[in-house]
Scaffold this motif. Structure first.
Motif, PDB file in Angstrom:
ATOM      1  N   CYS A  21     -37.498  23.553  -3.661  1.00  0.00           N
ATOM      2  CA  CYS A  21     -36.188  23.635  -4.504  1.00  0.00           C
ATOM      3  C   CYS A  21     -35.908  22.345  -5.121  1.00  0.00           C
ATOM      4  CB  CYS A  21     -34.928  24.233  -3.609  1.00  0.00           C
ATOM      5  SG  CYS A  21     -35.067  25.925  -3.257  1.00  0.00           S
ATOM      6  N   SER A  25     -35.189  23.503 -11.716  1.00  0.00           N
ATOM      7  CA  SER A  25     -34.048  23.577 -12.353  1.00  0.00           C
ATOM      8  C   SER A  25     -32.865  24.121 -11.847  1.00  0.00           C
ATOM      9  CB  SER A  25     -34.281  24.041 -14.060  1.00  0.00           C
ATOM     10  OG  SER A  25     -32.978  24.540 -14.250  1.00  0.00           O
ATOM     11  N   ILE A  26     -31.769  23.634 -11.557  1.00  0.00           N
ATOM     12  CA  ILE A  26     -30.820  23.921 -10.734  1.00  0.00           C
ATOM     13  C   ILE A  26     -30.058  25.181 -11.239  1.00  0.00           C
ATOM     14  CG2 ILE A  26     -28.413  23.357  -9.800  1.00  0.00           C
ATOM     15  CD1 ILE A  26     -31.024  22.285  -8.188  1.00  0.00           C
ATOM     16  N   LEU A  51     -19.890  25.608  -8.988  1.00  0.00           N
ATOM     17  CA  LEU A  51     -21.332  24.952  -9.186  1.00  0.00           C
ATOM     18  C   LEU A  51     -21.740  25.664 -10.435  1.00  0.00           C
ATOM     19  CD1 LEU A  51     -23.028  25.228  -5.622  1.00  0.00           C
ATOM     20  CD2 LEU A  51     -21.789  23.292  -6.628  1.00  0.00           C
ATOM     21  N   GLN A  62     -31.287  20.693 -16.234  1.00  0.00           N
ATOM     22  CA  GLN A  62     -30.278  20.558 -15.180  1.00  0.00           C
ATOM     23  C   GLN A  62     -29.103  20.775 -15.302  1.00  0.00           C
ATOM     24  OE1 GLN A  62     -31.586  20.556 -12.305  1.00  0.00           O
ATOM     25  NE2 GLN A  62     -33.518  19.828 -12.342  1.00  0.00           N
ATOM     26  N   MET A  65     -25.445  18.493 -14.305  1.00  0.00           N
ATOM     27  CA  MET A  65     -24.717  18.421 -13.005  1.00  0.00           C
ATOM     28  C   MET A  65     -25.002  17.565 -12.084  1.00  0.00           C
ATOM     29  SD  MET A  65     -25.856  22.742 -12.251  1.00  0.00           S
ATOM     30  CE  MET A  65     -24.942  22.814 -10.584  1.00  0.00           C
ATOM     31  N   GLU A  67     -25.114  15.003  -8.758  1.00  0.00           N
ATOM     32  CA  GLU A  67     -26.348  15.096  -7.842  1.00  0.00           C
ATOM     33  C   GLU A  67     -25.466  15.660  -6.610  1.00  0.00           C
ATOM     34  OE1 GLU A  67     -29.457  14.256  -7.942  1.00  0.00           O
ATOM     35  OE2 GLU A  67     -28.917  13.640  -9.842  1.00  0.00           O
ATOM     36  N   ASP A  69     -23.402  18.172  -6.686  1.00  0.00           N
ATOM     37  CA  ASP A  69     -23.390  19.605  -7.054  1.00  0.00           C
ATOM     38  C   ASP A  69     -24.821  20.360  -6.998  1.00  0.00           C
ATOM     39  OD1 ASP A  69     -20.702  19.711  -7.392  1.00  0.00           O
ATOM     40  OD2 ASP A  69     -20.861  20.069  -9.581  1.00  0.00           O
ATOM     41  N   LYS A  70     -25.981  19.444  -7.425  1.00  0.00           N
ATOM     42  CA  LYS A  70     -27.178  19.870  -7.370  1.00  0.00           C
ATOM     43  C   LYS A  70     -27.658  19.852  -5.860  1.00  0.00           C
ATOM     44  CE  LYS A  70     -28.876  17.538 -11.256  1.00  0.00           C
ATOM     45  NZ  LYS A  70     -29.831  16.287 -12.052  1.00  0.00           N
ATOM     46  N   ALA A  73     -25.938  23.195  -4.522  1.00  0.00           N
ATOM     47  CA  ALA A  73     -26.677  24.405  -5.015  1.00  0.00           C
ATOM     48  C   ALA A  73     -28.088  24.421  -4.296  1.00  0.00           C
ATOM     49  CB  ALA A  73     -27.034  24.139  -6.658  1.00  0.00           C
ATOM     50  N   ARG A  74     -28.674  23.679  -4.021  1.00  0.00           N
ATOM     51  CA  ARG A  74     -29.974  23.704  -3.420  1.00  0.00           C
ATOM     52  C   ARG A  74     -29.666  24.265  -1.752  1.00  0.00           C
ATOM     53  NH1 ARG A  74     -31.063  18.277  -5.545  1.00  0.00           N
ATOM     54  NH2 ARG A  74     -32.623  18.667  -7.474  1.00  0.00           N
TER      55      ARG A  74
END
Length: 646
Positions: A21, A25-26, A51, A62, A65, A67, A69-70, A73-74
């Motif tokens: 992950c 791409s988020i 998100l 990406q 977004m 960092e 939020d990324k 999301a992960r």
């Protein structure tokens, strides 16, 4: 049978999934999660929660977004993927049309117009079908008795062969080179790579999960087409090392006589009911006639005929031309040569693409193989920012002042953005800035993608950029128009192709002995870029007016064109007629409308000189001025009223 786009089941550990992950791409990952979860509340929490992408721009994957939020999301994705794995990776249930539209809008952080939705759904093929395989109505026996000759085995010729194979139409592909790939066979120069993201620059029905770079280099691209050719069993239908010399229509027989010559010089005439020209627009190298060129004693060659036997280490290399090809060659050879002197007629606009030389991480390849529809949404993500949005900056505002500089508010904004990107790399070097910042409107010529390698190369001590012309060539030097002599051990021509000499490699004779090149004169054209009156059952791929300068990809255009061509063959056979050609009125109307539209575009601006888009009279015939969605719509199936059938 499991939908191939829904991914192969997996049993990877939590740590392995988390590592994968980190590469992804988020926004694409989260949409894959929408497919994976069986909890409607989780789906809506993704599509309606905080998100989400803040925007979308060409090559930016990406979604702007943060960092934080990324990371969130992960974490969310890991929980969903873990649950999906533990449930045995079941094939996801189909998602309804309204939800798919919501997912599209979410991904682009905006509105995907209703007219685009069918095209994008077809492009993604979420149901696992190849939706561009033509639906046929003609008698299969009639198709088996309709032999076709395809000229060229580049990406469009290979596509033609695949579609004819699927339709049960016999065919022979004639290819002058020893292998498949066309442009990607011939252009093996150092640094050669594609400038459309690879996960979009491939056939929609043949996605690839093992690209090593996001913008792959020539060997990998050529291998992709070779693999596709083998997988579809096309090889046995291709005659390599064979050139087409001429094609003549025999009206009495209702067929074409195609004269070919093999590498040994033996000629043969093939008979075919139809001919598909897939020779392309970038197949005839342009080498300028420069005084004294014949006196040069060292190696000299065009980039499309790169001589790999020549060792450039420590040599004085003079490269004439610095457009799209030179832009790739110079960074690839600068560290090895002794001195690199680059002659550039006009500066090129460029825009940032940090991933231009980036490698695809193992997580991406894993996701493409295992996460449901990750690859299909990633294709959408790459396609959409270049799907007609680029036309806005190309349209001329007739009220806009100082059209030498820009042609509209949108075009001025593009100019400012491109200029800022260029100057940000120069550390205040005003002398170099004067050489590399163009003096014409942005997007007026081919705009190049840049990760900083070009200007880093120009700032090397052993590299010099010359912005004047070539006066003459001597036995061991090139003399510029200021009288300065530049020593040369090797001379490289990065001077492009004869783009406006359509089908120049062969003689085409139509009904009543009409010569195609004489008929065209100064206005090469084809209806929809595909068919020509007076030349029955003759079809062009990547013909006049089909090159793209504002987005999309030539593979997308080729898929549209080939569906239309198969539709024409099917229509002809279902009608029981022998031949078809467009009505002259349709042809003339298409040409007139295309030219009228092109004249409103920046590519036709009189202030832009030395553009390969223009012919010697300054007229653009190679480019399509139309929206992709319009071309897609117009080519879904042929309109019988557009044709004369005999």
């Amino acid at each position: 049978m499991r939908n191939p786009n829904s991914g192969a089941p997996f049993m990877d550990s939590d740590d392995e999934i988390a590592a994968a992950c980190a590469d992804l791409s988020i926004p694409t990952l989260l949409l894959s999660c929408v497919h994976m979860t069986d909890d409607e509340s989780v789906r809506q929490s993704i599509l309606e929660g905080p998100l989400k992408p803040a925007g979308l721009f060409l090559n930016e994957v990406q979604g702007y977004m943060s960092e934080e939020d990324k990371a969130a999301a992960r974490t969310l994705a890991l929980d969903i993927i873990r649950d999906y794995r533990d449930r045995g990776c079941p094939e996801p249930e189909p998602i309804d049309a309204a939800s798919l539209k919501q997912m599209m809008n979410w991904l682009v952080a905006g509105e995907v117009g209703d007219e685009y939705v069918p095209m994008m759904l077809e492009e993604m093929g979420l149901d696992g079908r190849d939706a561009r395989e033509a639906e046929l109505r003609s008698d299969p026996l009639a198709r088996r008795e309709f032999p076709v000759v395809v000229i060229g085995a580049g990406q469009s010729g290979l596509l033609a062969a695949i579609r004819l194979e699927q339709a049960g139409v016999p065919y022979t592909v004639i290819e002058k080179n020893p292998g498949v790939g066309g442009t990607w066979w011939e252009n093996s120069y150092p640094g050669a790579r594609v400038d459309v993201g690879n996960h979009f620059y491939c056939y929609s029905f043949e996605p690839c999960d093992h690209w090593s770079e996001f913008f792959a280099r020539q060997p990998e691209l050529q291998k992709y087409f070779a693999d596709v050719m083998e997988r579809h069993r096309i090889t046995e239908h291709v005659r390599f090392n064979t050139a087409v010399l001429a094609a003549a229509w025999d009206d009495a027989a209702g067929e074409w006589a195609v004269t070919v010559r093999d590498a040994a010089g033996h000629s043969e005439v093939l008979r075919a009911r139809a001919v598909i020209s897939a020779v392309g627009q970038l197949n005839q190298p342009l080498v300028p006639e420069l005084p004294g060129a014949e006196s040069f004693v060292g190696p000299s060659f065009h980039t499309a005929r790169w001589d790999h036997s020549v060792d450039l280490a420590g040599k004085n290399v003079v490269m004439i031309g610095a457009g799209a090809t030179g832009f790739q060659v110079a960074p690839a050879i600068a560290e090895d040569v002794g001195q690199l002197t680059i002659f550039q007629r006009t500066a090129q606009w460029m825009f940032p693409n940090p991933d231009y030389h980036a490698k695809v991480g193992p997580g991406v390849q894993w996701a493409l193989r295992h996460l449901p529809f990750y690859g299909r949404w990633y294709r959408f993500l790459i396609f959409w920012p270049g799907c007609d949005t680029g036309l806005a900056a190309a349209i001329v505002d007739p009220e806009w002042p100082d059209q030498q500089r820009s042609v509209s508010a949108a075009n001025e904004m593009a100019r400012m953005m491109f200029t800022e990107w260029i100057t940000s790399q120069l550390d205040g070097d005003t002398e170099l800035a004067a050489k590399v910042i163009p003096d014409y409107p942005a997007t007026g010529k081919r705009t190049l993608q840049d990760n900083g390698s070009w200007l880093r190369t120009l700032r090397r001590d052993n590299v010099e950029l010359i912005r004047c012309g070539v006066a003459r060539i001597e036995s061991d030097a090139v003399v510029d128009t200021d009288g300065v002599r530049h020593p040369a051990d090797v001379l490289v021509y990065a001077t492009g192709f004869r783009v406006n000499d359509f089908l120049s490699s062969l003689q085409v004779t139509g009904r009543n002995g009409a010569d195609l090149h004489q008929m065209w004169g100064h206005r090469p054209a084809a209806y929809l870029g595909i068919t020509i009156p007076g030349f029955p059952n003759f079809f062009c791929m990547y013909g006049p007016g089909t090159n793209l300068a504002s987005g999309g990809s030539l593979i997308f255009h080729s898929e549209c064109e080939m569906r239309y061509i198969v539709g024409c063959i099917d229509l002809l056979l279902a009608s029981g007629k022998n031949s078809m050609e467009p009505k002259p009125a349709r042809y003339d109307d298409w040409y007139d409308r295309s030219q009228a539209e092109l004249k409103t575009m920046v590519w036709s601006q009189p202030s832009i000189e030395h553009s390969f888009y223009k012919d010697a009279r300054g007229i653009v015939h190679s480019l399509s001025p139309w929206r992709l969605v319009d071309f897609w719509s117009w080519t879904r199936e042929p309109e019988p009223a557009d044709f004369r059938m005999h």
